[in-house]
Each structure stands twice: as C-alpha cells, then as structure tokens.
Design a protein around this motif. Structure first.
Motif, PDB file in Angstrom:
ATOM      1  N   ASP A 108     106.196  28.876 -58.097  1.00 14.10           N
ATOM      2  CA  ASP A 108     105.273  27.764 -58.226  1.00 14.10           C
ATOM      3  C   ASP A 108     104.962  27.122 -56.880  1.00 14.10           C
ATOM      4  O   ASP A 108     103.831  26.685 -56.639  1.00 14.10           O
ATOM      5  N   ILE A 109     105.948  27.081 -55.990  1.00 14.77           N
ATOM      6  CA  ILE A 109     105.694  26.564 -54.636  1.00 14.77           C
ATOM      7  C   ILE A 109     104.710  27.474 -53.908  1.00 14.77           C
ATOM      8  O   ILE A 109     103.767  27.007 -53.254  1.00 14.77           O
ATOM      9  N   LEU A 110     104.908  28.784 -54.044  1.00 16.53           N
ATOM     10  CA  LEU A 110     104.011  29.725 -53.381  1.00 16.53           C
ATOM     11  C   LEU A 110     102.602  29.627 -53.962  1.00 16.53           C
ATOM     12  O   LEU A 110     101.612  29.652 -53.222  1.00 16.53           O
ATOM     13  N   ARG A 111     102.503  29.484 -55.278  1.00 17.48           N
ATOM     14  CA  ARG A 111     101.190  29.323 -55.910  1.00 17.48           C
ATOM     15  C   ARG A 111     100.476  28.081 -55.381  1.00 17.48           C
ATOM     16  O   ARG A 111      99.279  28.123 -55.060  1.00 17.48           O
ATOM     17  N   ASP A 112     101.206  26.976 -55.252  1.00 17.94           N
ATOM     18  CA  ASP A 112     100.583  25.746 -54.759  1.00 17.94           C
ATOM     19  C   ASP A 112     100.173  25.889 -53.295  1.00 17.94           C
ATOM     20  O   ASP A 112      99.129  25.358 -52.878  1.00 17.94           O
TER      21      ASP A 112
END
Length: 428
Positions: free
Chosen positions: A302-306
């Motif tokens: 989710d951090i990478l997606r953001d």
C-alpha cells in the motif's frame, strides 16, 4: 492513421530541415505506411520491407516490398487495415517472387489475385528489382531525391548502400525517428485505449490463473492462450514475467528461469503481462501472493501504491521523467520502508516498442534513467519495481497519456494486490 503519422513525420522533417527519410526498420515502416506482414516477425537482420518519405508532399510516399507480398496489401484493405502509400516499388525475396510470377495454365484466378492485380496496375512503379537496396535506389532516383538534399536513414548500412553515387547529405536518423514516434497522434491514442482494455482483461486473467498447487508452465500456458484468443500476441512462450528458481530457492525477481515445483503458500509472483495488439505493446504489471499476505507485506504494497500515485500526479507536459524517482523514494523514506534505494522507478514511452526513450542512442543505459521532458500526447509507461528483500519485492506498472491537464490512464485495473487462496485459507 498513417495519414496522421505521415503528417507528423513531415512536420518534424520540416522543423529539422530534412528532405527525406529512408526507412527499413519494421516499426518505422509500419509507423509511416501501416504495412506489416509475417515476414517481419522472422526478425531477420536484413530488412524485408522499406519506405521512402519525402518532406515535400508533392512527392510520393514510396512503399518497398517483395513482389509476392502484394496480396498482403489486398488482404489488409479487405479487412480495413489500410496501408498508406502513393506508390509501390517491388523487389525479389530469394526466388520466391520469380516462382510466383511463373505461368500456371491450370490455376484459377481468385478474387485475391484480381485485387492484387488491381493494386499492381494502380500503384506499382518501375520493374521488380533484385533486392531492397536496388528498389530503394530506384525510388530515390525516380522521384528526384538523389540530387542534393539532407536524407536520414534508420539503418546506416542500408542508407549508405542505397545512396551510393548520389549527391546527398546522408545522416543517421535513429534518434530523430524516436523523437517523432514518442509523441502520438490522436489516432494512435485512440488505438491504445483499445489496447488498454485488453491489458486490463489480460492482467485480470493472470490473477485468476495464480492457483495454489498449479505448475508454473500451466499458469503461463493458460495466460498465453487467453491472450491469443483475444488477438494479443504474447511476447514469447512465457507470456508473463514470473520469478524463478536457483539451487532449490524460489526467487521472485529471477524472471523466467525454470521452476520445477508448483505454486505454494508464501510465493510472491510478479505478473507483468507483455504482448502486442495491432503492433502496440501491452505492458501492465501487478503483484500476486499465494495465501494471505502478512500485515507487513500488505503495508509495504500500500505504501508503494501510494508512492506510485504520487508520481502519477507529476505526469505533466514539461516535467522531466528523471525527477519522478525521487518523489516515490521520498514517500518510502517518510513511511519507514527499509532499503528505499531498492526502488526502481522508470518512466518510458511505449508504442511499437516496449521502451521508446527519446534520448540519443544508446538510450537503454543510464541515460534512459536520467530521462527526458514529457510532452502532450506522449504515452508514458510508469514502471515501479521495489526489489527489497524484507518483507519482499513488489511491482506495479501502468500506461498514461500525457494531456494538458491530468494524465489519462490507459489501464484501469485496480492497483491492488492479487491474493490466491491457499488450502489453509480455502478450508481445504
């Protein structure tokens, strides 16, 4: 579409004072004329087609093909895959064309033969030449392009040999043609929207094929079959990037090395489905896991997606692609991701090739990572790959059209993690 691409090519030639270009790479010939055939898929080092495009619109766009390939144009026209040229000049391919010309009293003239004869009588100029070089030379001379002028070629050897004895200023136009092709015409962007829908369908199918206990080869074969049934030519027999095995270990980023075991709980799988539809590349990337992901890994995803989405916000005309990696890396640092320097984020053009990078050759080294300034109507593939070892790698990639405002996504598949049920999750 070729009328649009010819107009763009000629506008760029006028801007850079180029009198004509000699094209022999299949992508450039297809860009200018729409012509393609199965022969180009042989990937011969010697080209099997060519084109001459003069800057002066009063001079003809010339397509050069084996004489026996005239039927390909007739079939393309029948299927509304229009080939744009003002004249055709032919050459022999081995002795295939000689054999095709031989009389056969017992042969029945088909509708294809009649259509090919019509094309021949309407557009073919000059006698069939012994090879492509002779046909190129014939076309240049016949249209007055052999007497003083600045002529670019996408293959120096072809251009040099075809213009021997001519009073022309020949130069290597590889970089010029990439600058032309990286900005798309409205017709190309419309075509890529269709490609995007296929990409969404393919990546969704890839996620469904990741099943606990299924062999790697079966997963790949199923995805490849789905692509072919939907008129997408897989990049190769693998159809999709997966990890591989070495010395008994499964390594998610060791793409396409043999793995002699089925999928099992805990596997992290890179789903990068690559293929070609009507000449344009699909390049979409998501990550899958077998069994429920750990909370730590889900947080990383989710951090990478953001971080990816923050980078998307900067896909604007005038922004340099080299600035994007820092935006994503800073987000990883701010969120405490270990080894943020293991993030690889690259923005590149896409179209007839998976990597269209408008920087001087060689562009596939560090110069390509340094990047280029984005312009309106570019198609940009944003490739975000985290190679960290803890808690594991995570990848995602999408293509966007650069507009005067927010970028237009060509793919609409959610940027979410695929989770394949394992027996313990399914209750097996």
């Amino acid at each position: 579409m070729s009328a649009e691409t010819i107009a763009r090519l000629r506008a760029m030639m006028a801007r850079e004072d180029i009198d004509a270009v000699i094209l022999s790479h299949p992508h450039d010939v297809r860009y200018a004329t729409g012509y393609h055939s199965v022969l180009e898929r042989w990937t011969q080092q010697e080209p099997l087609c060519g084109a001459i495009v003069p800057r002066d619109a009063s001079k003809p766009v010339t397509l050069l093909i084996p004489e026996a390939s005239i039927g390909v144009i007739a079939v393309g026209n029948e299927r509304e895959q229009r080939i744009f040229c003002d004249e055709i000049r032919t050459f022999d391919m081995l002795n295939f064309c000689q054999v095709a010309r031989a009389d056969d009293p017992g042969a029945r003239r088909s509708e294809l033969a009649r259509a090919a004869l019509g094309i021949a009588s309407e557009k073919i100029r000059g006698a069939c030449q012994p090879d492509l070089l002779a046909a190129l030379s014939q076309g240049l001379k016949a249209n007055g392009l052999d007497r003083r002028g600045r002529i670019g070629c996408d293959d120096w050897r072809i251009g040099h040999r075809a213009t021997q004895g001519m009073q022309v200023d020949l130069f290597d136009a590889l970089d010029f043609l990439m600058r032309v092709r990286v900005v798309k015409t409205p017709g190309e962007i419309a075509r890529y929207r269709k490609v995007g829908k296929l990409a969404d369908a393919v990546i969704a199918q890839a996620g469904r094929e990741v099943v606990h206990g299924r062999s790697w080869s079966e997963v790949q074969a199923r995805i490849a079959e789905f692509m072919v049934r939907n008129e997408v030519v897989p990049v190769d027999e693998g159809a999709v990037l997966f990890g591989g095995g070495y010395d008994g270990d499964f390594i998610p980023d060791l793409f396409r090395t043999p793995v002699d075991r089925p999928l099992q709980s805990g596997d992290i799988i890179i789903l990068e489905t690559q293929g070609v539809h009507e000449g344009f590349w699909i390049d979409i990337n998501r990550t899958a896991v077998v069994g429920p992901p750990s909370a730590e890994y889900l947080r990383l995803h989710d951090i990478l997606r953001d971080a990816f989405l923050k980078t998307v916000d900067h896909l604007r005309p005038g922004v340099h692609t080299g600035e994007l990696a820092k935006i994503a890396r800073d987000h990883l640092v701010q969120n405490g991701v270990a080894a943020p320097d293991k993030l690889l984020l690259v923005a590149h053009g896409i179209g007839y090739m998976p990597l269209e990078i408008p920087v001087p050759f060689p562009s596939h080294g560090l110069a390509g990572v340094a990047g280029f300034e984005m312009a309106e109507d570019m198609l940009i593939s944003l490739d975000c790959l985290y190679f960290g070892g803890t808690p594991g790698p995570c990848h995602m990639e999408n293509v966007y059209a650069i507009t005067s405002g927010a970028p237009e996504p060509m793919y609409h598949a959610p940027l979410e993690l695929f989770v394949a049920e394992a027996p313990e999750l399914a209750g097996a």
